[in-house]
Design a protein around this motif. Sequence first.
Motif, PDB file in Angstrom:
ATOM      1  N   GLU B  47       0.844  -1.202   0.000  1.00 12.50           N
ATOM      2  CA  GLU B  47       0.000   0.000   0.000  1.00 12.50           C
ATOM      3  C   GLU B  47       0.876   1.249   0.000  1.00 12.50           C
ATOM      4  N   GLU B  77      -4.506   5.161   0.135  1.00  6.42           N
ATOM      5  CA  GLU B  77      -3.504   4.088   0.120  1.00  6.42           C
ATOM      6  C   GLU B  77      -2.572   4.211   1.326  1.00  6.42           C
ATOM      7  N   HIS B  80      -4.489   2.768   4.092  1.00  9.35           N
ATOM      8  CA  HIS B  80      -4.505   1.300   4.042  1.00  9.35           C
ATOM      9  C   HIS B  80      -3.222   0.728   4.646  1.00  9.35           C
ATOM     10  N   VAL B 156     -10.490  -1.415   4.212  1.00 13.44           N
ATOM     11  CA  VAL B 156      -9.805  -1.211   2.935  1.00 13.44           C
ATOM     12  C   VAL B 156     -10.790  -1.413   1.773  1.00 13.44           C
ATOM     13  N   GLU B 160     -11.913   0.837  -1.535  1.00 11.77           N
ATOM     14  CA  GLU B 160     -11.304   0.510  -2.824  1.00 11.77           C
ATOM     15  C   GLU B 160     -12.214   0.736  -4.026  1.00 11.77           C
TER      16      GLU B 160
END
Lengths: 97, 312
Positions: B47, B77, B80, B156, B160
Amino acid sequence: MSDKNKNWPLWEVFIRSRQGLGHKHVGSLHAADAEMAIGNARDVYTRRQEGVSIWVVPADKIIASAPEDSDALFDPANDKIYRHPTFYVLPDEVNHM
Amino acid sequence: MNATQEKLREEFDAYVAKDKKIEPKDWMPDGYRKTLIRQISQHAHSEVVGMLPEGNWITRAPSLQRKVILLAKVQDEAGHGLYLYSAAETLGVDRADLIDDLLSGKAKYSSIFNYPSLTWADMGAIGWLVDGSAIMNQVPLCRCSYGPYARAMTRVCREESFHQRQGYSIMMELMKGTKDQIDMAQDALNRWWWPSLMMFGPSDKNSTHSSQNMKWNIKRFSNDELRQRMVDMTVPQAELIGLKIPDPDLKWNEDTGHYDFGEIDWVEFNNVLSGNGPCNNERLEARNKAHDDGAWVREAALAYAEKKKTKE
Ligand SMILES: [Fe+2]
Ligand SMILES: [Fe+2]
Protein backbone atom coordinates in the motif's frame (compact mmCIF):
# COMPACT_ATOMS: atom_id res chain seq x y z
CA MET A 1 17.93 2.90 10.79
CA SER A 2 15.41 3.22 13.56
CA ASP A 3 16.47 3.59 17.15
CA LYS A 4 13.85 2.09 19.48
CA ASN A 5 13.92 5.02 21.91
CA LYS A 6 13.13 7.40 19.09
CA ASN A 7 9.90 5.67 18.10
CA TRP A 8 6.59 7.32 18.81
CA PRO A 9 4.44 5.35 21.26
CA LEU A 10 1.41 3.29 20.23
CA TRP A 11 -2.16 4.55 20.84
CA GLU A 12 -5.41 2.63 20.56
CA VAL A 13 -8.17 4.54 18.79
CA PHE A 14 -11.91 4.49 19.56
CA ILE A 15 -14.48 6.29 17.42
CA ARG A 16 -18.09 7.27 18.09
CA SER A 17 -19.65 6.94 14.66
CA ARG A 18 -22.67 9.10 15.51
CA GLN A 19 -24.42 10.69 18.47
CA GLY A 20 -26.29 8.07 20.44
CA LEU A 21 -23.75 5.29 19.90
CA GLY A 22 -20.80 4.27 22.07
CA HIS A 23 -17.17 4.59 21.05
CA LYS A 24 -15.86 1.53 19.24
CA HIS A 25 -12.28 0.32 18.84
CA VAL A 26 -11.06 0.84 15.27
CA GLY A 27 -7.31 0.20 15.40
CA SER A 28 -4.12 1.82 16.55
CA LEU A 29 -1.51 4.34 15.44
CA HIS A 30 1.75 5.90 16.53
CA ALA A 31 2.02 9.51 17.70
CA ALA A 32 4.40 11.56 19.80
CA ASP A 33 1.66 12.81 22.14
CA ALA A 34 -2.09 12.76 22.75
CA GLU A 35 -2.79 15.80 20.64
CA MET A 36 -0.99 14.35 17.65
CA ALA A 37 -2.71 11.01 18.24
CA ILE A 38 -6.10 12.72 17.90
CA GLY A 39 -4.96 14.49 14.73
CA ASN A 40 -3.58 11.30 13.21
CA ALA A 41 -6.69 9.34 14.20
CA ARG A 42 -8.78 11.88 12.35
CA ASP A 43 -6.66 11.46 9.20
CA VAL A 44 -6.35 7.68 9.38
CA TYR A 45 -9.76 6.57 10.63
CA THR A 46 -12.29 9.29 9.69
CA ARG A 47 -11.64 10.34 6.10
CA ARG A 48 -15.27 9.74 5.19
CA GLN A 49 -17.25 11.06 8.13
CA GLU A 50 -16.90 7.81 10.05
CA GLY A 51 -16.95 9.63 13.36
CA VAL A 52 -18.13 12.52 15.49
CA SER A 53 -15.83 11.88 18.45
CA ILE A 54 -12.43 10.26 18.99
CA TRP A 55 -10.81 8.65 22.04
CA VAL A 56 -7.12 7.81 22.04
CA VAL A 57 -5.59 5.71 24.81
CA PRO A 58 -1.90 4.85 25.24
CA ALA A 59 -1.80 1.15 24.29
CA ASP A 60 0.25 0.21 27.35
CA LYS A 61 -2.39 1.71 29.67
CA ILE A 62 -5.09 -0.75 28.62
CA ILE A 63 -5.71 -3.61 31.03
CA ALA A 64 -7.26 -6.61 29.32
CA SER A 65 -8.61 -9.90 30.59
CA ALA A 66 -6.55 -12.92 29.55
CA PRO A 67 -7.99 -15.53 27.17
CA GLU A 68 -6.91 -18.25 29.68
CA ASP A 69 -9.28 -16.71 32.22
CA SER A 70 -12.25 -16.77 29.87
CA ASP A 71 -13.74 -19.89 31.45
CA ALA A 72 -13.50 -18.55 34.97
CA LEU A 73 -14.86 -15.16 33.94
CA PHE A 74 -17.58 -16.01 31.50
CA ASP A 75 -18.63 -19.63 31.97
CA PRO A 76 -20.55 -19.27 35.22
CA ALA A 77 -23.25 -17.42 33.29
CA ASN A 78 -23.84 -20.49 31.12
CA ASP A 79 -25.82 -22.43 33.72
CA LYS A 80 -27.94 -19.50 34.79
CA ILE A 81 -30.49 -19.83 32.06
CA TYR A 82 -33.15 -18.53 34.46
CA ARG A 83 -31.70 -15.09 33.75
CA HIS A 84 -33.23 -15.24 30.31
CA PRO A 85 -36.94 -14.65 29.70
CA THR A 86 -37.24 -17.77 27.53
CA PHE A 87 -36.67 -19.91 30.66
CA TYR A 88 -40.23 -19.16 31.81
CA VAL A 89 -43.03 -20.99 30.06
CA LEU A 90 -46.25 -19.00 30.22
CA PRO A 91 -49.81 -19.93 29.31
CA ASP A 92 -50.78 -18.98 25.75
CA GLU A 93 -53.36 -16.54 27.11
CA VAL A 94 -50.65 -14.28 28.50
CA ASN A 95 -49.62 -11.64 25.98
CA HIS A 96 -47.21 -8.75 26.10
CA MET A 97 -44.83 -10.10 28.72
CA MET B 1 6.50 -30.01 19.55
CA ASN B 2 5.57 -31.37 22.99
CA ALA B 3 2.25 -32.99 23.89
CA THR B 4 0.52 -29.84 25.19
CA GLN B 5 1.62 -27.87 22.14
CA GLU B 6 0.31 -30.58 19.90
CA LYS B 7 -3.03 -30.62 21.69
CA LEU B 8 -3.30 -26.82 21.47
CA ARG B 9 -2.48 -27.01 17.81
CA GLU B 10 -5.19 -29.60 17.19
CA GLU B 11 -7.75 -27.53 19.07
CA PHE B 12 -6.69 -24.46 17.13
CA ASP B 13 -7.03 -26.16 13.75
CA ALA B 14 -10.45 -27.55 14.63
CA TYR B 15 -11.62 -24.17 15.92
CA VAL B 16 -10.45 -22.33 12.79
CA ALA B 17 -11.95 -25.02 10.56
CA LYS B 18 -15.34 -24.07 12.02
CA ASP B 19 -14.75 -20.61 10.55
CA LYS B 20 -14.26 -19.02 13.96
CA LYS B 21 -12.06 -16.00 14.56
CA ILE B 22 -8.74 -15.68 16.32
CA GLU B 23 -7.93 -12.55 18.32
CA PRO B 24 -4.48 -11.15 19.25
CA LYS B 25 -4.11 -12.65 22.72
CA ASP B 26 -5.38 -16.12 21.80
CA TRP B 27 -2.94 -19.00 21.54
CA MET B 28 -1.86 -19.60 17.95
CA PRO B 29 0.73 -21.83 16.29
CA ASP B 30 4.03 -20.16 15.46
CA GLY B 31 3.53 -20.87 11.77
CA TYR B 32 0.16 -19.10 11.79
CA ARG B 33 1.66 -16.06 13.49
CA LYS B 34 4.66 -15.95 11.14
CA THR B 35 2.58 -16.36 8.01
CA LEU B 36 0.29 -13.56 9.09
CA ILE B 37 3.13 -11.23 10.02
CA ARG B 38 4.71 -11.85 6.64
CA GLN B 39 1.50 -11.46 4.67
CA ILE B 40 0.09 -8.45 6.53
CA SER B 41 3.39 -6.54 6.54
CA GLN B 42 4.00 -7.25 2.84
CA HIS B 43 0.50 -6.05 2.21
CA ALA B 44 1.15 -2.87 4.24
CA HIS B 45 4.39 -2.23 2.34
CA SER B 46 2.52 -2.67 -0.96
CA GLU B 47 0.00 0.00 0.00
CA VAL B 48 2.81 2.38 0.93
CA VAL B 49 5.01 1.77 -2.11
CA GLY B 50 1.83 1.78 -4.20
CA MET B 51 1.52 5.49 -3.57
CA LEU B 52 4.63 6.20 -5.66
CA PRO B 53 3.50 5.46 -9.25
CA GLU B 54 0.38 7.57 -8.72
CA GLY B 55 2.01 10.26 -6.59
CA ASN B 56 4.10 10.83 -9.70
CA TRP B 57 1.05 12.29 -11.49
CA ILE B 58 -0.65 14.38 -8.80
CA THR B 59 0.99 17.63 -9.88
CA ARG B 60 0.30 16.90 -13.54
CA ALA B 61 -3.34 15.85 -13.34
CA PRO B 62 -5.27 17.38 -16.27
CA SER B 63 -7.84 19.24 -14.14
CA LEU B 64 -8.30 20.44 -10.60
CA GLN B 65 -11.02 17.86 -10.07
CA ARG B 66 -8.82 15.00 -11.27
CA LYS B 67 -6.09 16.31 -9.01
CA VAL B 68 -8.22 16.26 -5.84
CA ILE B 69 -9.53 12.80 -6.77
CA LEU B 70 -6.03 11.39 -7.24
CA LEU B 71 -4.86 13.07 -4.06
CA ALA B 72 -7.73 11.47 -2.12
CA LYS B 73 -6.97 8.09 -3.64
CA VAL B 74 -3.28 8.24 -2.79
CA GLN B 75 -4.16 9.39 0.73
CA ASP B 76 -6.42 6.34 1.06
CA GLU B 77 -3.50 4.09 0.12
CA ALA B 78 -1.45 5.65 2.91
CA GLY B 79 -4.37 4.92 5.22
CA HIS B 80 -4.51 1.30 4.04
CA GLY B 81 -0.82 0.91 4.86
CA LEU B 82 -1.48 2.26 8.34
CA TYR B 83 -4.50 0.01 9.04
CA LEU B 84 -2.36 -2.95 8.05
CA TYR B 85 0.73 -2.03 10.08
CA SER B 86 -1.64 -1.62 12.99
CA ALA B 87 -3.03 -5.14 12.40
CA ALA B 88 0.50 -6.58 12.08
CA GLU B 89 1.53 -5.03 15.39
CA THR B 90 -1.20 -6.96 17.22
CA LEU B 91 0.88 -10.07 16.45
CA GLY B 92 3.74 -8.83 18.61
CA VAL B 93 6.02 -7.20 16.06
CA ASP B 94 7.27 -3.66 16.14
CA ARG B 95 6.21 -1.41 13.29
CA ALA B 96 9.65 0.21 13.14
CA ASP B 97 11.23 -3.20 12.51
CA LEU B 98 8.79 -3.92 9.70
CA ILE B 99 9.57 -0.58 8.09
CA ASP B 100 13.30 -1.23 8.46
CA ASP B 101 12.83 -4.47 6.55
CA LEU B 102 11.07 -2.60 3.76
CA LEU B 103 13.76 0.08 3.58
CA SER B 104 16.64 -2.38 3.59
CA GLY B 105 15.06 -4.38 0.78
CA LYS B 106 14.63 -7.46 2.95
CA ALA B 107 10.83 -7.36 2.88
CA LYS B 108 8.79 -7.83 -0.25
CA TYR B 109 5.93 -5.74 -1.61
CA SER B 110 3.68 -6.24 -4.60
CA SER B 111 5.76 -6.36 -7.82
CA ILE B 112 3.17 -4.36 -9.72
CA PHE B 113 4.55 -1.15 -8.25
CA ASN B 114 7.91 -1.76 -9.88
CA TYR B 115 6.45 -0.74 -13.24
CA PRO B 116 6.65 2.93 -14.29
CA SER B 117 3.64 5.21 -14.74
CA LEU B 118 4.46 6.89 -18.05
CA THR B 119 1.34 8.82 -19.05
CA TRP B 120 -1.86 10.18 -17.55
CA ALA B 121 -3.70 7.17 -18.98
CA ASP B 122 -1.67 5.02 -16.57
CA MET B 123 -3.70 6.60 -13.74
CA GLY B 124 -6.74 5.17 -15.47
CA ALA B 125 -5.21 1.74 -16.04
CA ILE B 126 -3.85 1.52 -12.50
CA GLY B 127 -7.15 2.40 -10.82
CA TRP B 128 -9.15 0.14 -13.09
CA LEU B 129 -6.83 -2.88 -13.30
CA VAL B 130 -4.39 -2.73 -10.38
CA ASP B 131 -6.97 -1.68 -7.81
CA GLY B 132 -9.37 -4.04 -9.56
CA SER B 133 -7.06 -7.01 -9.03
CA ALA B 134 -6.36 -5.86 -5.50
CA ILE B 135 -10.09 -5.82 -4.72
CA MET B 136 -10.48 -9.31 -6.15
CA ASN B 137 -7.68 -10.51 -3.86
CA GLN B 138 -8.85 -8.56 -0.84
CA VAL B 139 -12.58 -9.16 -0.63
CA PRO B 140 -12.12 -12.78 0.57
CA LEU B 141 -9.64 -11.52 3.20
CA CYS B 142 -12.49 -9.65 4.92
CA ARG B 143 -13.45 -13.15 6.19
CA CYS B 144 -9.92 -14.13 7.19
CA SER B 145 -9.65 -16.08 10.45
CA TYR B 146 -7.47 -13.44 12.11
CA GLY B 147 -9.81 -10.76 13.49
CA PRO B 148 -7.62 -7.64 13.23
CA TYR B 149 -6.62 -8.46 9.64
CA ALA B 150 -10.22 -9.16 8.63
CA ARG B 151 -11.36 -5.88 10.18
CA ALA B 152 -8.59 -3.90 8.48
CA MET B 153 -9.49 -5.48 5.15
CA THR B 154 -13.15 -4.59 5.60
CA ARG B 155 -12.14 -0.93 5.90
CA VAL B 156 -9.81 -1.21 2.93
CA CYS B 157 -12.40 -2.84 0.69
CA ARG B 158 -15.00 -0.23 1.55
CA GLU B 159 -12.63 2.41 0.18
CA GLU B 160 -11.30 0.51 -2.82
CA SER B 161 -14.35 0.61 -5.05
CA PHE B 162 -13.98 4.37 -5.47
CA HIS B 163 -10.39 3.72 -6.59
CA GLN B 164 -11.42 1.34 -9.32
CA ARG B 165 -14.26 3.51 -10.53
CA GLN B 166 -12.17 6.67 -10.77
CA GLY B 167 -9.63 4.71 -12.86
CA TYR B 168 -12.24 3.35 -15.24
CA SER B 169 -13.76 6.80 -15.56
CA ILE B 170 -10.37 8.18 -16.67
CA MET B 171 -10.25 5.48 -19.35
CA MET B 172 -13.84 6.20 -20.42
CA GLU B 173 -13.08 9.86 -20.81
CA LEU B 174 -9.93 9.26 -22.84
CA MET B 175 -11.79 6.84 -25.12
CA LYS B 176 -14.25 9.63 -25.95
CA GLY B 177 -11.36 11.91 -26.89
CA THR B 178 -8.99 12.49 -29.81
CA LYS B 179 -7.04 9.80 -31.64
CA ASP B 180 -3.99 10.59 -29.49
CA GLN B 181 -6.01 10.19 -26.31
CA ILE B 182 -7.49 6.89 -27.47
CA ASP B 183 -4.01 5.63 -28.37
CA MET B 184 -2.75 6.71 -24.98
CA ALA B 185 -5.49 4.74 -23.20
CA GLN B 186 -4.83 1.65 -25.33
CA ASP B 187 -1.09 1.91 -24.71
CA ALA B 188 -1.66 2.06 -20.95
CA LEU B 189 -3.88 -1.03 -21.10
CA ASN B 190 -1.23 -2.81 -23.18
CA ARG B 191 1.42 -2.17 -20.55
CA TRP B 192 -0.67 -2.83 -17.42
CA TRP B 193 -2.77 -5.80 -18.50
CA TRP B 194 -0.26 -8.58 -17.94
CA PRO B 195 1.34 -7.15 -14.78
CA SER B 196 -2.19 -6.84 -13.31
CA LEU B 197 -2.83 -10.52 -13.96
CA MET B 198 0.53 -11.33 -12.36
CA MET B 199 -0.74 -9.70 -9.16
CA PHE B 200 -2.57 -12.95 -8.33
CA GLY B 201 0.77 -14.65 -7.89
CA PRO B 202 2.21 -17.85 -9.34
CA SER B 203 -0.10 -20.36 -10.98
CA ASP B 204 -1.66 -22.95 -8.66
CA LYS B 205 0.78 -25.58 -9.91
CA ASN B 206 3.68 -23.62 -8.43
CA SER B 207 2.16 -21.88 -5.42
CA THR B 208 3.99 -22.78 -2.20
CA HIS B 209 1.99 -21.42 0.74
CA SER B 210 -1.50 -22.09 -0.52
CA SER B 211 -2.82 -25.27 1.07
CA GLN B 212 -1.90 -24.50 4.68
CA ASN B 213 -3.26 -20.98 4.31
CA MET B 214 -6.50 -22.38 2.95
CA LYS B 215 -6.82 -24.67 5.98
CA TRP B 216 -6.24 -21.73 8.29
CA ASN B 217 -8.83 -19.62 6.46
CA ILE B 218 -6.26 -16.99 5.58
CA LYS B 219 -6.78 -17.76 1.93
CA ARG B 220 -10.15 -18.75 0.47
CA PHE B 221 -9.64 -19.04 -3.27
CA SER B 222 -6.65 -20.14 -5.33
CA ASN B 223 -4.53 -17.70 -7.37
CA ASP B 224 -5.80 -19.07 -10.67
CA GLU B 225 -9.43 -18.93 -9.58
CA LEU B 226 -9.15 -15.26 -8.67
CA ARG B 227 -7.19 -14.46 -11.83
CA GLN B 228 -9.89 -16.08 -13.96
CA ARG B 229 -12.55 -13.99 -12.21
CA MET B 230 -10.57 -10.83 -12.94
CA VAL B 231 -10.33 -11.69 -16.63
CA ASP B 232 -14.03 -12.59 -16.87
CA MET B 233 -15.01 -9.35 -15.18
CA THR B 234 -12.66 -7.02 -17.05
CA VAL B 235 -12.93 -8.12 -20.68
CA PRO B 236 -16.51 -6.85 -21.13
CA GLN B 237 -15.57 -3.57 -19.42
CA ALA B 238 -12.77 -3.07 -21.94
CA GLU B 239 -15.01 -3.94 -24.89
CA LEU B 240 -17.69 -1.54 -23.71
CA ILE B 241 -15.44 1.47 -24.17
CA GLY B 242 -13.62 0.20 -27.25
CA LEU B 243 -10.37 -0.98 -25.70
CA LYS B 244 -8.66 -4.13 -26.95
CA ILE B 245 -7.17 -6.60 -24.47
CA PRO B 246 -3.56 -7.26 -25.58
CA ASP B 247 -3.87 -11.04 -25.71
CA PRO B 248 -4.22 -12.87 -29.06
CA ASP B 249 -5.26 -16.07 -27.23
CA LEU B 250 -8.16 -14.45 -25.43
CA LYS B 251 -11.51 -15.91 -26.37
CA TRP B 252 -14.85 -16.75 -24.83
CA ASN B 253 -15.30 -20.43 -24.09
CA GLU B 254 -18.94 -21.54 -24.37
CA ASP B 255 -18.29 -24.82 -22.58
CA THR B 256 -16.61 -23.46 -19.46
CA GLY B 257 -18.50 -20.17 -19.36
CA HIS B 258 -15.18 -18.38 -18.92
CA TYR B 259 -12.64 -16.61 -21.07
CA ASP B 260 -9.61 -18.62 -22.15
CA PHE B 261 -6.51 -16.50 -22.06
CA GLY B 262 -2.82 -16.68 -22.92
CA GLU B 263 0.04 -17.81 -20.73
CA ILE B 264 1.61 -15.25 -18.42
CA ASP B 265 5.28 -14.46 -19.04
CA TRP B 266 6.60 -16.19 -15.92
CA VAL B 267 10.18 -15.25 -16.74
CA GLU B 268 9.26 -11.58 -16.47
CA PHE B 269 7.23 -12.33 -13.33
CA ASN B 270 10.21 -13.93 -11.59
CA ASN B 271 12.55 -11.27 -12.83
CA VAL B 272 10.55 -8.39 -11.31
CA LEU B 273 9.98 -10.43 -8.15
CA SER B 274 13.68 -10.96 -7.68
CA GLY B 275 14.38 -7.23 -7.91
CA ASN B 276 15.13 -6.62 -11.58
CA GLY B 277 11.95 -4.83 -12.58
CA PRO B 278 12.08 -1.44 -14.27
CA CYS B 279 11.61 0.56 -11.03
CA ASN B 280 12.69 -1.66 -8.11
CA ASN B 281 15.64 0.55 -7.20
CA GLU B 282 13.82 3.80 -7.78
CA ARG B 283 10.95 2.77 -5.46
CA LEU B 284 13.24 1.76 -2.61
CA GLU B 285 15.32 4.90 -3.02
CA ALA B 286 12.20 7.06 -2.87
CA ARG B 287 11.01 5.31 0.32
CA ASN B 288 14.42 5.61 1.94
CA LYS B 289 14.69 9.28 1.04
CA ALA B 290 11.23 10.03 2.45
CA HIS B 291 12.11 8.15 5.64
CA ASP B 292 15.45 9.90 6.07
CA ASP B 293 14.11 13.34 5.21
CA GLY B 294 11.40 12.86 7.83
CA ALA B 295 13.78 11.81 10.61
CA TRP B 296 14.16 15.30 12.06
CA VAL B 297 10.37 15.72 12.20
CA ARG B 298 9.96 12.50 14.15
CA GLU B 299 12.71 13.48 16.55
CA ALA B 300 11.46 17.03 17.01
CA ALA B 301 7.90 15.87 17.73
CA LEU B 302 9.15 13.43 20.35
CA ALA B 303 11.42 16.04 21.97
CA TYR B 304 8.49 18.47 22.10
CA ALA B 305 6.21 15.82 23.66
CA GLU B 306 8.83 15.02 26.30
CA LYS B 307 9.37 18.67 27.11
CA LYS B 308 5.62 19.17 27.56
CA LYS B 309 5.48 16.12 29.84
CA THR B 310 8.19 17.42 32.20
CA LYS B 311 6.38 20.77 32.47
CA GLU B 312 3.15 19.13 33.63
FE1 LIG C 1 -5.23 0.15 -1.12
FE1 LIG D 1 -6.61 1.33 -3.93
